[in-house]
Design a protein around this motif. Structure first.
Motif, short mmCIF file in Angstrom:
data_model
loop_
_atom_site.label_atom_id
_atom_site.label_comp_id
_atom_site.label_asym_id
_atom_site.label_seq_id
_atom_site.Cartn_x
_atom_site.Cartn_y
_atom_site.Cartn_z
N ARG A 151 0.78 -0.98 0.14
CA ARG A 151 0.01 0.06 0.13
C ARG A 151 0.98 1.34 0.23
O ARG A 151 0.49 2.34 -0.80
CB ARG A 151 -0.83 -0.03 1.14
N GLU A 152 1.95 1.23 0.81
CA GLU A 152 2.85 2.44 0.85
C GLU A 152 3.73 2.67 -0.26
O GLU A 152 3.62 3.80 -0.84
CB GLU A 152 3.99 2.16 1.86
N ARG A 153 3.96 1.55 -0.97
CA ARG A 153 4.59 1.78 -2.33
C ARG A 153 3.63 2.07 -3.48
O ARG A 153 3.95 3.16 -4.33
CB ARG A 153 5.19 0.39 -2.86
N THR A 154 2.52 1.52 -3.40
CA THR A 154 1.48 2.17 -4.36
C THR A 154 1.26 3.31 -4.29
O THR A 154 1.12 4.28 -5.31
CB THR A 154 0.28 1.04 -4.27
N GLU A 155 0.91 3.98 -2.94
CA GLU A 155 0.60 5.58 -2.80
C GLU A 155 1.80 6.22 -3.21
O GLU A 155 1.31 7.30 -3.82
CB GLU A 155 0.14 5.43 -1.25
N ALA A 156 2.78 5.86 -2.82
CA ALA A 156 4.22 6.81 -3.42
C ALA A 156 4.05 6.84 -5.12
O ALA A 156 4.23 7.95 -5.40
CB ALA A 156 5.21 6.18 -2.93
N TRP A 157 3.82 5.79 -5.79
CA TRP A 157 3.78 5.61 -7.06
C TRP A 157 2.81 6.68 -7.55
O TRP A 157 2.77 7.22 -8.41
CB TRP A 157 3.75 4.36 -7.60
N ARG A 158 1.42 6.70 -6.94
CA ARG A 158 0.42 7.31 -7.76
C ARG A 158 0.69 8.60 -7.32
O ARG A 158 0.46 9.44 -8.04
CB ARG A 158 -0.79 6.95 -6.36
N ARG A 159 1.32 9.24 -6.12
CA ARG A 159 1.69 10.53 -5.85
C ARG A 159 2.43 11.10 -6.91
O ARG A 159 2.47 12.22 -7.50
CB ARG A 159 2.07 10.86 -4.42
N GLU A 160 3.63 10.31 -7.02
CA GLU A 160 4.76 10.69 -8.16
C GLU A 160 3.91 10.82 -9.45
O GLU A 160 4.35 11.66 -10.29
CB GLU A 160 5.80 9.64 -8.16
N ASN B 50 0.73 11.23 -10.30
CA ASN B 50 -0.14 12.41 -10.33
C ASN B 50 0.15 13.74 -9.88
O ASN B 50 -0.44 14.68 -10.45
CB ASN B 50 -1.35 11.80 -9.60
N GLU B 51 1.28 13.93 -9.37
CA GLU B 51 1.74 15.19 -8.86
C GLU B 51 3.01 15.59 -9.32
O GLU B 51 3.47 16.84 -9.48
CB GLU B 51 1.83 15.08 -7.45
#
Length: 80
Positions: free
Chosen positions: A42-51, A53-54
């Motif tokens: 979950r942490e890696r997925t969220e980091a990828w999503r932020r990178e 999308n932002e």
């Protein structure tokens, strides 16, 4: 048939297994994720999503990040 286009091993199709694979019992998993806990995933997925999308520029947005695009659209709306 065009000479050279479909001759040779594996062309156009092959029944041979791909080379360089690791065969092991059980479902296939990406290398490096074997011991990943659900929290880590979950942490890696969220980091990828932020990178993604932002921070990452998108060619469909004129090589701007989604955040830059949103700011420009909102600024244009205020001027209209």
């Amino acid at each position: 048939m065009i000479a050279g286009l479909h001759d040779g091993p594996g062309l156009p199709f092959t029944t041979e297994p791909p080379t360089g694979t690791i065969s092991a019992p059980g479902p296939a998993r990406p290398l490096g994720w074997e011991d990943l806990s659900l929290a880590d995933a979950r942490e890696r997925t969220e980091a990828w999503r932020r990178e993604y999308n932002e921070e990452r520029p998108h060619s469909a947005l004129g090589d701007r990040t989604p955040q830059e695009h949103i700011r420009e659209v909102e600024a244009a709306r205020k001027l209209a």
